[in-house]
Design an enzyme around this catalytic site. Sequence first.
Site, PDB file in Angstrom:
ATOM      1  N   ARG A  61       0.833  -1.208   0.000  1.00  0.00           N
ATOM      2  CA  ARG A  61       0.000   0.000   0.000  1.00  0.00           C
ATOM      3  C   ARG A  61       0.869   1.260   0.000  1.00  0.00           C
ATOM      4  O   ARG A  61       0.548   2.259  -0.657  1.00  0.00           O
ATOM      5  CB  ARG A  61      -0.927  -0.010   1.221  1.00  0.00           C
ATOM      6  CG  ARG A  61      -1.857   1.179   1.265  1.00  0.00           C
ATOM      7  CD  ARG A  61      -3.033   0.936   2.191  1.00  0.00           C
ATOM      8  NE  ARG A  61      -3.987   2.033   2.111  1.00  0.00           N
ATOM      9  CZ  ARG A  61      -4.257   2.850   3.128  1.00  0.00           C
ATOM     10  NH1 ARG A  61      -3.673   2.696   4.298  1.00  0.00           N
ATOM     11  NH2 ARG A  61      -5.135   3.815   2.973  1.00  0.00           N
ATOM     12  N   HIS A  65       0.659   4.348  -2.621  1.00  0.00           N
ATOM     13  CA  HIS A  65       0.484   5.752  -2.231  1.00  0.00           C
ATOM     14  C   HIS A  65       1.652   6.605  -2.717  1.00  0.00           C
ATOM     15  O   HIS A  65       1.470   7.758  -3.098  1.00  0.00           O
ATOM     16  CB  HIS A  65       0.329   5.873  -0.712  1.00  0.00           C
ATOM     17  CG  HIS A  65      -1.044   5.529  -0.226  1.00  0.00           C
ATOM     18  ND1 HIS A  65      -1.605   6.042   0.905  1.00  0.00           N
ATOM     19  CD2 HIS A  65      -1.991   4.712  -0.758  1.00  0.00           C
ATOM     20  CE1 HIS A  65      -2.838   5.554   1.067  1.00  0.00           C
ATOM     21  NE2 HIS A  65      -3.082   4.739   0.076  1.00  0.00           N
ATOM     22  N   ASP A  66       2.843   6.043  -2.706  1.00  0.00           N
ATOM     23  CA  ASP A  66       3.989   6.798  -3.212  1.00  0.00           C
ATOM     24  C   ASP A  66       3.770   7.122  -4.689  1.00  0.00           C
ATOM     25  O   ASP A  66       3.898   8.273  -5.103  1.00  0.00           O
ATOM     26  CB  ASP A  66       5.287   5.980  -3.026  1.00  0.00           C
ATOM     27  CG  ASP A  66       6.521   6.800  -3.392  1.00  0.00           C
ATOM     28  OD1 ASP A  66       6.468   8.041  -3.244  1.00  0.00           O
ATOM     29  OD2 ASP A  66       7.532   6.206  -3.833  1.00  0.00           O
ATOM     30  N   GLY A  71       4.184  10.776  -8.443  1.00  0.00           N
ATOM     31  CA  GLY A  71       4.966   9.689  -9.015  1.00  0.00           C
ATOM     32  C   GLY A  71       5.723   8.891  -7.970  1.00  0.00           C
ATOM     33  O   GLY A  71       5.772   9.271  -6.798  1.00  0.00           O
ATOM     34  N   ASP A  73       8.426   8.491  -6.242  1.00  0.00           N
ATOM     35  CA  ASP A  73       9.627   9.287  -5.986  1.00  0.00           C
ATOM     36  C   ASP A  73      10.007   9.288  -4.511  1.00  0.00           C
ATOM     37  O   ASP A  73      10.773  10.158  -4.065  1.00  0.00           O
ATOM     38  CB  ASP A  73       9.407  10.737  -6.464  1.00  0.00           C
ATOM     39  CG  ASP A  73       8.372  11.463  -5.607  1.00  0.00           C
ATOM     40  OD1 ASP A  73       7.598  10.770  -4.894  1.00  0.00           O
ATOM     41  OD2 ASP A  73       8.348  12.709  -5.624  1.00  0.00           O
ATOM     42  N   SER A  75       8.298  10.173  -2.075  1.00  0.00           N
ATOM     43  CA  SER A  75       7.783  11.331  -1.325  1.00  0.00           C
ATOM     44  C   SER A  75       6.926  10.907  -0.129  1.00  0.00           C
ATOM     45  O   SER A  75       6.793  11.656   0.832  1.00  0.00           O
ATOM     46  CB  SER A  75       6.987  12.259  -2.250  1.00  0.00           C
ATOM     47  OG  SER A  75       5.983  11.541  -2.937  1.00  0.00           O
ATOM     48  N   ASN A  93      -3.459   8.511   5.122  1.00  0.00           N
ATOM     49  CA  ASN A  93      -2.310   7.735   5.621  1.00  0.00           C
ATOM     50  C   ASN A  93      -2.753   6.682   6.623  1.00  0.00           C
ATOM     51  O   ASN A  93      -1.967   5.841   7.033  1.00  0.00           O
ATOM     52  CB  ASN A  93      -1.291   8.657   6.297  1.00  0.00           C
ATOM     53  CG  ASN A  93      -1.699   9.057   7.708  1.00  0.00           C
ATOM     54  OD1 ASN A  93      -2.741   8.666   8.207  1.00  0.00           O
ATOM     55  ND2 ASN A  93      -0.877   9.843   8.348  1.00  0.00           N
ATOM     56  N   HIS A 193      -6.138  -5.904  -2.583  1.00  0.00           N
ATOM     57  CA  HIS A 193      -6.955  -5.961  -1.373  1.00  0.00           C
ATOM     58  C   HIS A 193      -7.231  -7.399  -0.926  1.00  0.00           C
ATOM     59  O   HIS A 193      -8.045  -7.623  -0.051  1.00  0.00           O
ATOM     60  CB  HIS A 193      -8.264  -5.181  -1.574  1.00  0.00           C
ATOM     61  CG  HIS A 193      -8.052  -3.699  -1.592  1.00  0.00           C
ATOM     62  ND1 HIS A 193      -9.037  -2.784  -1.877  1.00  0.00           N
ATOM     63  CD2 HIS A 193      -6.934  -2.950  -1.368  1.00  0.00           C
ATOM     64  CE1 HIS A 193      -8.559  -1.570  -1.815  1.00  0.00           C
ATOM     65  NE2 HIS A 193      -7.272  -1.631  -1.516  1.00  0.00           N
ATOM     66  N   ASP A 245     -10.061  -9.467   3.075  1.00  0.00           N
ATOM     67  CA  ASP A 245     -10.477 -10.726   2.465  1.00  0.00           C
ATOM     68  C   ASP A 245     -10.978 -11.640   3.577  1.00  0.00           C
ATOM     69  O   ASP A 245     -10.179 -12.192   4.334  1.00  0.00           O
ATOM     70  CB  ASP A 245      -9.276 -11.362   1.741  1.00  0.00           C
ATOM     71  CG  ASP A 245      -9.578 -12.758   1.216  1.00  0.00           C
ATOM     72  OD1 ASP A 245     -10.706 -13.258   1.432  1.00  0.00           O
ATOM     73  OD2 ASP A 245      -8.679 -13.355   0.595  1.00  0.00           O
ATOM     74  N   ASP A 253      -3.573 -14.039  -3.033  1.00  0.00           N
ATOM     75  CA  ASP A 253      -4.180 -14.967  -3.992  1.00  0.00           C
ATOM     76  C   ASP A 253      -5.291 -14.234  -4.742  1.00  0.00           C
ATOM     77  O   ASP A 253      -5.441 -13.014  -4.583  1.00  0.00           O
ATOM     78  CB  ASP A 253      -4.722 -16.199  -3.255  1.00  0.00           C
ATOM     79  CG  ASP A 253      -5.667 -15.833  -2.119  1.00  0.00           C
ATOM     80  OD1 ASP A 253      -6.259 -14.738  -2.163  1.00  0.00           O
ATOM     81  OD2 ASP A 253      -5.805 -16.625  -1.175  1.00  0.00           O
TER      82      ASP A 253
END
Length: 324
Positions: A61, A65-66, A71, A73, A75, A93, A193, A245, A253
Amino acid sequence: MKTTSFLVACVLVSCFLGACHGGDLRKNFYRKSCPQAETIVKTKIQEHVITRPELPAKLLRMHFHDCFVRGCDGSILLDTTPTNTAEKDAFPNLSLSGFDVIDDIKSAVEAKCSGVVSCADILALAARDAVSVRFNNVPMWEVLTGRRDGRVSTDTDALNNLPAPFFNFTDLKQSFESKKLTVHDLVVLSGAHTIGVGHCSSFSNRLFNFTGKGDQDPSLNPTYANFLKTKCQGLSDTTTTVEMDPNGSGKFDSDYYSILVQNKGLFQSDAALLTTKISRNIVIELLNQNKFFTEFAQSMKRMGAIEVLTGSAGEIRRKCSAIN
Ligand code: HEM
Ligand SMILES: *[C@@H]1O[C@H](CO)[C@@H](O)[C@H](O)[C@H]1NC(C)=O
Ligand SMILES: *[C@@H]1O[C@H](CO)[C@@H](O)[C@H](O)[C@H]1NC(C)=O
Ligand SMILES: *[C@@H]1O[C@H](CO)[C@@H](O)[C@H](O)[C@H]1NC(C)=O
Ligand SMILES: *[C@@H]1O[C@H](CO)[C@@H](O)[C@H](O)[C@H]1NC(C)=O
């Protein structure tokens, strides 16, 4: 004519060099400059996952998010400073963790080759290697390298670029298209997920107040809704988490898709994938686990190449949590 064949030759040569899929990224970018880099990441991840089985979900995750904010990077790794609130402190976050693991890997890499390997690459490799642990460390997708680190990280960028769990199909499609990803990528990558957890606050509106009349989301499986209500204490419950899940959130899976077709997708954004014919057909195609693994590998490569900084852009951070 001449220009065309010249271009074709260029494409062939750059493919030969391993750079034809991720723009300027390439296979084993640090082969000469830091040959041990990828092994260090892999070994460190294996050590950490033993004591922290939730790490694959956390790092996968974090990489997503990065990539979706300015992009891939690095961050997402930057800390807030007195004059700037960073991405990691934006509301979405919620439940990100594992920053200490990235810092630990970075220190080990810096000890071998200082100032060479970017934090953005370390995160991309770490996410892949963490998921791969339960597949005997056979890499589940290829990670091209050569990303450089950004110097900007703001909470507003995170808010404006990350898709929300309340998004409908139109919003999701637009969000992914703004990153040059397709509806196919959207459905395939949502399969992530299959591991990890979600907070009640990310979906409890579906249980307790879907349209503001104290009602339940009719597109959610009623038996599953009743189960979720035994977990979440109500709309104000911001601390409880449930497995995304229900058939086992530890296993990477294709269960996500079999759960989804039973109307047991946890978020509205999961359920939304059933609301158009085109996305629904992709869901059905991905019930086949081998197909899912193959497609996931390809979509991850595209996600890992979003707006990357390469060449002399950005910098190689000395510490992942602060710009140089
Ligand atoms: C399609 C749009 C997406 C939306 C709206 C979305 C939203 C969310 C939300 C709300 C959570 C739970 C956060 C919480 O309540 O603590 C979550 C968890 C997670 N997401 Fe997504 N996500 C999306 C796509 C992705 C993609 C593309 C990936 C990676 C390829 C991904 C990987 C994960 C993982 C692994 C978790 C579990 C994290 C944990 O266990 O802490 N998601 N997502
Ligand atoms: C997430 O952001 C909140 C503020 O919105 C902050 O208090 C919290 O420490 C952040 N969590 C992480 C893991 O960075
Ligand atoms: C999707 O949600 C947006 C608001 O986020 C709304 O404007 C739009 O009408 C919705 N689209 C559909 C097809 O429901
Ligand atoms: C449900 O939503 C409506 C409309 O937004 C709101 O007025 C009501 O207070 C909510 N109910 C609860 C229990 O929060
Ligand atoms: C749940 O897991 C079992 C065992 O791994 C598998 O046979 C079954 O098909 C799964 N069910 C769903 C709905 O994914």
